[in-house]
Design an enzyme around this catalytic site. Sequence first.
Site, PDB file in Angstrom:
ATOM      1  N   ASP A   1       0.868  -1.234  -0.242  1.00  0.00           N
ATOM      2  CA  ASP A   1       0.151  -0.263  -0.233  1.00  0.00           C
ATOM      3  C   ASP A   1       0.815   1.386   0.295  1.00  0.00           C
ATOM      4  OD1 ASP A   1      -2.364   1.896  -0.257  1.00  0.00           O
ATOM      5  OD2 ASP A   1      -2.834   0.726   2.404  1.00  0.00           O
TER       6      ASP A   1
ATOM      7  N   ASP B   1      -8.858  -7.149   0.184  1.00  0.00           N
ATOM      8  CA  ASP B   1      -7.593  -7.258   0.910  1.00  0.00           C
ATOM      9  C   ASP B   1      -8.451  -6.312   2.144  1.00  0.00           C
ATOM     10  OD1 ASP B   1      -6.035  -4.404   2.079  1.00  0.00           O
ATOM     11  OD2 ASP B   1      -7.000  -4.578   0.245  1.00  0.00           O
TER      12      ASP B   1
ATOM     13  N   CYS C   1     -14.483 -27.040   6.897  1.00  0.00           N
ATOM     14  CA  CYS C   1     -13.067 -26.778   6.914  1.00  0.00           C
ATOM     15  C   CYS C   1     -12.304 -27.878   6.790  1.00  0.00           C
ATOM     16  CB  CYS C   1     -12.980 -25.438   7.686  1.00  0.00           C
ATOM     17  SG  CYS C   1     -11.857 -24.484   8.088  1.00  0.00           S
TER      18      CYS C   1
ATOM     19  N   CYS D   1      -8.841 -26.414   7.163  1.00  0.00           N
ATOM     20  CA  CYS D   1      -7.468 -25.754   7.719  1.00  0.00           C
ATOM     21  C   CYS D   1      -7.405 -26.607   9.095  1.00  0.00           C
ATOM     22  CB  CYS D   1      -8.138 -24.265   8.246  1.00  0.00           C
ATOM     23  SG  CYS D   1      -9.041 -24.778  10.128  1.00  0.00           S
TER      24      CYS D   1
ATOM     25  N   CYS E   1      -8.985 -26.176  12.290  1.00  0.00           N
ATOM     26  CA  CYS E   1      -9.971 -27.616  11.875  1.00  0.00           C
ATOM     27  C   CYS E   1      -9.888 -28.925  12.250  1.00  0.00           C
ATOM     28  CB  CYS E   1     -11.205 -26.350  10.763  1.00  0.00           C
ATOM     29  SG  CYS E   1     -12.183 -25.692  11.675  1.00  0.00           S
TER      30      CYS E   1
ATOM     31  N   HIS F   1      -7.904 -19.867  11.071  1.00  0.00           N
ATOM     32  CA  HIS F   1      -8.973 -20.567  10.567  1.00  0.00           C
ATOM     33  C   HIS F   1      -9.522 -19.589   9.478  1.00  0.00           C
ATOM     34  CE1 HIS F   1     -13.078 -22.400   9.286  1.00  0.00           C
ATOM     35  NE2 HIS F   1     -13.551 -20.703  10.220  1.00  0.00           N
TER      36      HIS F   1
END
Length: 378
Positions: free
Chosen positions: A89, A271, A309, A311, A314, A340
Amino acid sequence: MFELKKKDQKARRGVLHTVHGDIETPVFMNVGTCAAIKGGVNTMLLRELDCQVELSNTYHLHIRPGDRLIHDMGGLHKFMNWDRPILTDSGGFQVFSLSSLRKITEEGVTFASHIDGKRIFMGPEESMQIQSNLASTIAMAFDECIENPAPYDYVKKSCDRTARWLLRCKAEMARLNSLDDTINKDQMLFGINQGSTYEDLRIEHMKTIAEYDLDGYAIGGLAVGEATEDMYRIIDAVEPYMPENKPRYLMGVGTPLNILEAVHRGIDFFDCVMPSRNARHGNLFTWEGKINIQNERYAKDPKPISPTCQCPACKNYSRSYIRHLIKAKEAVGMQLAVTHNLYFYNELTRKIREALDGGYFESFYQKYRNILGERAEN
């Protein structure tokens, strides 16, 4: 550099070829403001979460540890051990949001550091020089970020100044990319569309900067307090005037539903700090809807955050355990929650890409626009 592979009405499926690898779009960029994701997620874990692009902030890294230091360490990629694309940025948003004492001139902005009050000047050239030192894949142009709402006449003058600054950014980047000690001589430049919530100013500004033939174009100055309907209205107004053969970036947005709606309106890049910020307070996103893991109902719940999920959180831990960690303010609980949410956001854009590839995006959109913004029932 940008290949538009497929369209489904306004929704777009593409790939941006960069010196640090291809970016498959639509894409969510994981926000590491100070070259790190808040919540203890390091770059090794980011790879596991299928993050394509990491986003860092010019202003914060200029203040601390200093962009020259990062340059001397070989650039941001080497500094943080990340070999995939990075977007920086410009620092414009922070200059205007963090400092109450600032003076805007045609040359740039004089403002006070939020760390020690030291007076700093930043203009288009300075922002480009800092981002060149960081050696990011994509640099954002320096622009004026204004509050919503703002007086029409001021917004118009601000848009004109931002357009003039953009030309200076482009010229300075070309100069920097030609220097011998520049780390990334293939750094890209994205321009930023401004205009508050005034459709005519947004369109006029987009038409102007579209003629500059930049590497990509962003819509800035949204998701800063205006109604969601106004954000969608501005996207709808501006999108027809954004170059079709360049990537389109909606800055600082947003919720999973915002991303789905914006893809439906023709946006490619996103983003937001929301997945990590919300996770640190126990607010988690799932394909079944939103949950607050701190609620009493999860105290004895043996299920993972989301049964669908994959991830690391999880696959290995229960709602009950993660709730306990967050309530006890244990750092590992925050890390699992952030892990997560980041996985979910990256999976969201991956599934959107799969739906576009498979020709079923419209049905995907219609199904999940009624789920992602609601609370999960179980």
